[in-house]
Design a protein around this motif. Structure first.
Motif, PDB file in Angstrom:
ATOM      1  N   PRO A  19      12.052   2.888  -3.249  1.00 27.72           N
ATOM      2  CA  PRO A  19      11.207   2.036  -4.089  1.00 27.72           C
ATOM      3  C   PRO A  19       9.710   2.226  -3.860  1.00 27.72           C
ATOM      4  CG  PRO A  19      13.057   0.777  -3.255  1.00 27.72           C
ATOM      5  CD  PRO A  19      13.080   2.108  -2.547  1.00 27.72           C
ATOM      6  N   ALA A  20       9.296   2.473  -2.629  1.00 30.08           N
ATOM      7  CA  ALA A  20       7.865   2.643  -2.354  1.00 30.08           C
ATOM      8  C   ALA A  20       7.320   3.861  -3.084  1.00 30.08           C
ATOM      9  CB  ALA A  20       7.629   2.761  -0.849  1.00 30.08           C
ATOM     10  N   VAL A  23       7.224   3.144  -6.941  1.00 30.81           N
ATOM     11  CA  VAL A  23       6.070   2.314  -7.318  1.00 30.81           C
ATOM     12  C   VAL A  23       4.797   3.154  -7.293  1.00 30.81           C
ATOM     13  CG1 VAL A  23       4.617   0.374  -6.597  1.00 30.81           C
ATOM     14  CG2 VAL A  23       7.110   0.111  -6.670  1.00 30.81           C
ATOM     15  N   TYR A  72       0.902  -3.869  -3.979  1.00 28.62           N
ATOM     16  CA  TYR A  72       1.843  -2.778  -3.695  1.00 28.62           C
ATOM     17  C   TYR A  72       2.977  -3.266  -2.794  1.00 28.62           C
ATOM     18  CZ  TYR A  72       3.602   1.449  -1.421  1.00 28.62           C
ATOM     19  OH  TYR A  72       4.404   2.423  -0.893  1.00 28.62           O
ATOM     20  N   THR A  76       6.888  -3.483  -3.999  1.00 26.96           N
ATOM     21  CA  THR A  76       7.847  -2.693  -3.244  1.00 26.96           C
ATOM     22  C   THR A  76       8.913  -3.588  -2.625  1.00 26.96           C
ATOM     23  OG1 THR A  76       6.171  -1.010  -2.820  1.00 26.96           O
ATOM     24  CG2 THR A  76       8.092  -1.000  -1.389  1.00 26.96           C
ATOM     25  N   ARG A  80      12.837  -3.481  -3.527  1.00 26.96           N
ATOM     26  CA  ARG A  80      13.814  -3.199  -2.467  1.00 26.96           C
ATOM     27  C   ARG A  80      14.901  -4.267  -2.472  1.00 26.96           C
ATOM     28  NH1 ARG A  80       9.500  -1.526   1.487  1.00 26.96           N
ATOM     29  NH2 ARG A  80       9.684   0.732   1.493  1.00 26.96           N
TER      30      ARG A  80
END
Length: 186
Positions: A19-20, A23, A72, A76, A80
């Motif tokens: 996911p990080a 994004v 952010y 994230t 998640r």
């Protein structure tokens, strides 16, 4: 959209893999080059998925013009926890949206004032496609159109400009008392 419809589990699996990175990849500022090249999304089906068919988003740096560290981290963390099943759900709902539109009041025409703020450098929702504007103009009796020199996340990239456009429109349409300041987004 076709790739989402045909491969929803593949799309969400690739996005959920990291996911990080997902994004960081998607939350980017607009690029004027989008006006002279094909959108990266135009090759998704041909390439077997997002990111050239890779199993996760590429690792790119955080675009601080769009996201600060707190936003952010919040995005994230939420993705998640909840995954990406919900966000692309819109692309799986065309039949239901069409049925809903068929039963809309006044055949879907909007009589109230409507403001559309488009992003000049958006390679997902391309405002340079004339048919998009035709449909809006045909269904909105009182439509105001504005364009911001930004990308898909225009409200994050140019928040002051977007807020000013909305505030000015609200005052012009007498939807907010004269002299009252409105802050729409940060």
């Amino acid at each position: 959209m076709a790739f989402y419809e045909q491969n929803p589990r593949r799309v969400t699996g690739v996005f959920d893999a990291n996911p990080a990175s997902t994004v960081r990849y998607f939350f980017r500022r607009g690029d004027p080059a989008v006006l002279t090249r094909r959108a990266p999304s135009s090759n998704i089906t041909r390439d077997g998925g997002w990111f050239g068919g890779a199993d996760q988003a590429p690792d790119v740096p955080l675009d601080r013009a769009i996201l600060d560290d707190n936003t952010y981290a919040a995005l994230t963390s939420a993705l998640r926890t909840n995954g990406f099943h919900g966000p692309p759900g819109y692309y799986l709902n065309h039949a239901d949206n069409a049925r809903y539109a068929e039963s809309a009041l006044h055949e879907g025409r909007l009589d109230m004032p409507v403001q559309f703020v488009g992003a000049e450098y958006d390679d997902i929702a391309d405002i340079h496609v004339p048919s998009a504007h035709t449909a809006m103009r045909d269904t909105c009796r009182d439509l105001t159109e504005s364009v911001v020199s930004a990308g898909h996340w225009l409200q994050l990239e140019k928040p002051d400009e977007v807020n000013q456009l909305i505030e000015d429109w609200l005052h012009t349409k007498n939807l907010v008392p004269t002299g009252q300041h409105v802050r729409v987004s940060d």
